[in-house]
Enzyme design. Structure first.
Site, PDB file in Angstrom:
ATOM      1  N   CYS A   2       0.822  -1.205   0.000  1.00  9.53           N
ATOM      2  CA  CYS A   2       0.000   0.000   0.000  1.00  9.53           C
ATOM      3  C   CYS A   2       0.856   1.255   0.000  1.00  9.53           C
ATOM      4  CB  CYS A   2      -0.967   0.039   1.175  1.00  9.53           C
ATOM      5  SG  CYS A   2      -2.049  -1.379   1.320  1.00  9.53           S
ATOM      6  N   ARG A  27       5.703  -0.787  -4.661  1.00  7.58           N
ATOM      7  CA  ARG A  27       5.245  -1.470  -3.451  1.00  7.58           C
ATOM      8  C   ARG A  27       4.156  -2.496  -3.762  1.00  7.58           C
ATOM      9  NH1 ARG A  27       6.445   1.459   1.281  1.00  7.58           N
ATOM     10  NH2 ARG A  27       4.514   0.874   2.287  1.00  7.58           N
ATOM     11  N   TRP A  74      -3.238  -2.545  -1.415  1.00  7.99           N
ATOM     12  CA  TRP A  74      -2.920  -3.966  -1.600  1.00  7.99           C
ATOM     13  C   TRP A  74      -3.852  -4.712  -0.662  1.00  7.99           C
ATOM     14  CZ3 TRP A  74      -0.214  -8.188   0.871  1.00  7.99           C
ATOM     15  CH2 TRP A  74       0.310  -9.138  -0.014  1.00  7.99           C
ATOM     16  N   ASN A  98      -2.859   2.380   5.922  1.00  7.25           N
ATOM     17  CA  ASN A  98      -2.059   1.166   5.767  1.00  7.25           C
ATOM     18  C   ASN A  98      -2.047   0.443   7.098  1.00  7.25           C
ATOM     19  OD1 ASN A  98      -1.456   2.047   3.209  1.00  7.25           O
ATOM     20  ND2 ASN A  98       0.675   2.542   3.646  1.00  7.25           N
ATOM     21  N   GLY A  99      -2.142  -0.878   7.089  1.00 15.20           N
ATOM     22  CA  GLY A  99      -2.092  -1.640   8.330  1.00 15.20           C
ATOM     23  C   GLY A  99      -3.349  -2.458   8.517  1.00 15.20           C
ATOM     24  N   GLU A 483      18.062 -24.007   1.882  1.00 10.70           N
ATOM     25  CA  GLU A 483      17.697 -22.651   1.483  1.00 10.70           C
ATOM     26  C   GLU A 483      18.932 -21.751   1.389  1.00 10.70           C
ATOM     27  OE1 GLU A 483      15.402 -19.202   0.598  1.00 10.70           O
ATOM     28  OE2 GLU A 483      15.192 -21.356   0.255  1.00 10.70           O
ATOM     29  N   LYS A 487      20.072 -19.787  -2.000  1.00 13.04           N
ATOM     30  CA  LYS A 487      20.273 -18.339  -2.078  1.00 13.04           C
ATOM     31  C   LYS A 487      21.640 -18.008  -2.670  1.00 13.04           C
ATOM     32  CE  LYS A 487      16.478 -16.848  -0.978  1.00 13.04           C
ATOM     33  NZ  LYS A 487      16.042 -18.011  -1.741  1.00 13.04           N
ATOM     34  N   GLU A 490      21.764 -18.869  -6.418  1.00  8.92           N
ATOM     35  CA  GLU A 490      20.860 -18.037  -7.203  1.00  8.92           C
ATOM     36  C   GLU A 490      21.480 -16.697  -7.591  1.00  8.92           C
ATOM     37  OE1 GLU A 490      16.179 -18.503  -6.250  1.00  8.92           O
ATOM     38  OE2 GLU A 490      17.394 -17.890  -4.550  1.00  8.92           O
ATOM     39  N   HIS A 506      27.551 -40.081   3.995  1.00 10.35           N
ATOM     40  CA  HIS A 506      26.981 -40.982   2.997  1.00 10.35           C
ATOM     41  C   HIS A 506      27.243 -40.487   1.579  1.00 10.35           C
ATOM     42  CE1 HIS A 506      25.024 -43.418   6.034  1.00 10.35           C
ATOM     43  NE2 HIS A 506      24.579 -42.305   6.596  1.00 10.35           N
ATOM     44  N   LYS A 605      10.723 -13.899 -11.119  1.00 10.85           N
ATOM     45  CA  LYS A 605      10.130 -13.826  -9.780  1.00 10.85           C
ATOM     46  C   LYS A 605       8.999 -14.828  -9.622  1.00 10.85           C
ATOM     47  CE  LYS A 605       9.669 -12.295  -5.655  1.00 10.85           C
ATOM     48  NZ  LYS A 605      10.666 -12.737  -4.673  1.00 10.85           N
TER      49      LYS A 605
END
Length: 610
Positions: A2, A27, A74, A98-99, A483, A487, A490, A506, A605
């Site tokens: 927002c 945003r 949003w 906003n919120g 992860e 990262k 990527e 192993h 994305k």
């Protein structure tokens, strides 16, 4: 998420407001609107979709006036629509916000009982009703009406208000959502972020928690919620417009890493029931009777979301004792999965448009499963098709490499696990309250983990020239190792692999040679001593150990080449905290190597093709 812009001065407000909102488009939003005080009183223009739709509406029906407020929304409460777009109006008052108002249901019921009628599904409209009620009751000023109204509100807000009865001012208030004032000559501004202001002024004041600003063309008066006046000097912003969109950060990814305390707070906000020791996930229509038919949960996800699912499996199985499988969504349809009405298929996707995950969800649904989604984008394809949706409220994520989406997914899965545990009876109210207390601490613990960035930069310099990096973790940290490796590969293009540390002997131990960087997540949990053994195995073969450890751990410090400390946490929630240094490590290695951090090669994305 927002965007807010407000203006008081001598220029045409509508044009200026839309221009400011355009600077906040990064945003993310699904509708937009402005409210301007014209010679005809308060006039509002709102449109679903992009700002071009609002532009077209204003071209057909211009609004002339020099005081106004604008918003890009949003959606959180209520679907994207013209009716739910901001600004919201009641009588002579218009608001943008906003919120999230946590007690919006109780406030709406109270106002309805007093004869108020609502025109939207949003929580924001409540502000307009409360403020109009205070003005009708004789509030001495618009600022007084706002302050009095906020006494009954619980939750987060960046709020801006205008009123026909006070045409030469607007009032802004802040609690847990960003708000900045812009100081001009014969004009003043307010916005949710700096980019909206930079073409007009570089002199700004950032509102602090619990502050209210009464803004006119030649004056800004700051008070606390009790009306006590405050003074604070303006500061000059020297960011370029591009840097301003990134909040002063070099890249969106870095900004989004640092947004995580706020994003986690947004994920948690309004979702605790302290009395019941339970979570309030109102979007999810699960009760004990429904859950009696569920014998198994199948998590469907790809990439980073799959890693979140692996942690979610451990959370759900530990707290609710329901068996959980975690499937790569891209493989699910092609293995003739055993799925029927006893399965709850849980799809995890940041965008809600990931084609593999959407296809897997549809297949599970075709086979009779009940479906649920953990998603960040309201109204996305996966959100529309699932029977239930748990939104993460992470806000828009611009960087391709996911950061805040991952940690908010972990947090949402913890909320779900607690709810399932209470429904199955495996988690009593007292245990539930202990989990809620641990969740409440997460934003602060992540903030503290971010304070260790200087040490991460030092480690980034040390591994900069590596061709390969190995990541190891046990238990809930094994998915974090996966992860962390993802990262790094990527965005830095360094080959990296993540493994459950117990699997090292192993096969992967063959990779360890002199000076190979091995990142080991060695926080204090039930597998701590086993992980120490893995570190010793790496050292014996000449590898260089980078250890992520619990704050105050002196033993690992004595056997590792580099140590990054994180604050202590409940082991099953620790992945949220240990993710932070790994995100920062990937970011700083990539930045030092000069790669395109926000848009790494060959990646998108949202993956919308198979």
């Amino acid at each position: 998420m927002c965007g807010i812009v407000g203006y008081v001065g001598s220029k045409e407000a509508a044009t200026l407001l839309v221009e400011g909102l355009r600077k906040l488009e990064y945003r993310g939003y699904d509708s937009a609107g402005v409210a301007v005080l014209s010679s005809n009183g308060l006039e509002i223009a709102r449109a679903k979709g992009k700002l071009a739709n609002l532009d077209a509406l204003l071209a057909r029906s211009p609004i002339s006036g020099t005081t106004g407020i604008g918003h890009t929304r949003w959606a959180t409460h209520g679907k994207p629509s013209d009716e739910n777009a901001h600004p919201h109006r009641f009588e002579k008052v218009a608001v943008v916000h906003n919120g999230i108002i946590e007690n919006h249901i109780a406030l709406r019921d109270e106002l309805r009982a007093a004869g108020h009628e609502f025109a939207s599904e949003t929580d924001t409209e409540i502000f307009a009703h409360l403020i109009a009620r205070e003005l009708a009751a004789g509030a001495a000023s618009l600022g007084d009406a706002v302050r009095s109204s906020l006494e009954s509100v619980r939750g987060a807000y960046a709020l801006v208000v205008t009123s026909e009865d006070h045409p030469s001012e607007i009032v802004a208030a802040k609690n847990a959502s960003p708000m900045v004032l812009g100081l001009g000559e014969g004009e003043n501004f307010v916005a949710s972020d700096v980019p909206a202001l930079l073409s007009h002024t570089r002199q700004v004041i950032f509102l602090e928690e619990g502050e209210v600003a009464e803004i006119s063309a030649d004056r800004i008066r700051l008070t606390d919620l009790a009306g006590k006046e405050k003074t604070r000097a303006a500061q000059r912003i020297d960011w370029s417009p591009v840097m301003a969109e990134k909040g002063g950060h070099k890249h969106f990814m870095h900004k989004e890493i640092h947004e995580q305390p706020r994003a986690l707070a947004d994920t948690l906000r309004g979702r605790f029931s302290e009395d019941e020791g339970d979570t309030l996930v109102g979007e999810v229509d699960l009760d004990r009777r429904t859950l009696e038919t569920v014998r198994r949960i199948t998590i469907l996800a790809c990439g980073t979301s799959w890693h979140a699912g692996l942690v979610g499996k451990q959370l759900i199985e530990r707290l609710a004792r329901i068996p959980v499988e975690v499937d790569l969504a891209s493989e699910f349809r092609y293995r003739e999965p055993v799925v029927d009405g006893s399965v709850l298929a849980l799809a995890i996707s940041q965008s809600g448009e990931t084609i593999d995950t959407l296809a897997a969800l549809r297949e599970a649904k075709r086979l009779g499963a009940r479906t649920m989604a953990v998603c960040n984008v309201l109204g996305s394809a996966i959100a529309r098709e699932a029977d239930d949706v748990l939104y993460t409220h992470a806000g828009p994520e611009i960087g391709v490499a996911s950061t805040k989406a991952f940690t908010t997914q972990l947090t949402a899965l913890a909320l779900l696990a607690i709810r399932l545990g209470r429904l199955t009876g495996h988690l009593d109210a007292e245990a539930g309250r202990r989990w809620l207390a641990a969740l409440r601490e997460l934003p602060t613990k992540v903030e503290k983990a971010l304070e260790g960035e200087a040490k991460v930069v030092e480690v980034a310099h040390a591994i900069l020239q590596a061709r390969d990096v190995l990541f190891l973790g046990r238990g809930p940290q094994a998915p974090v190792a996966l992860e962390g490796a993802l990262k790094l590969k990527e965005i830095s293009y360094i080959h990296a692999e993540g493994y459950a540390a117990g699997e090292m002997k192993h096969g992967p131990i063959a990779l360890i040679e002199t000076d190979l960087p091995v990142v080991v997540i060695a926080t204090k949990d039930a597998t701590y001593e086993k992980t120490i053994g893995n570190i010793e195995e790496v050292r014996a073969r000449g590898g260089k150990v980078v250890a992520i450890v619990t704050e105050g751990d002196t033993h690992v410090r004595s056997i590792a080449d580099h140590v990054i400390e994180v604050p202590d946490c409940v082991p099953l929630l620790m992945p949220v905290v240990t993710s932070i240094p790994l995100q920062l490590l990937a970011y700083h290695v990539a930045d030092l190597r000069g790669t395109d951090v926000d848009q790494p090669r060959n990646l998108a994305k949202s993956v919308t093709v198979e």
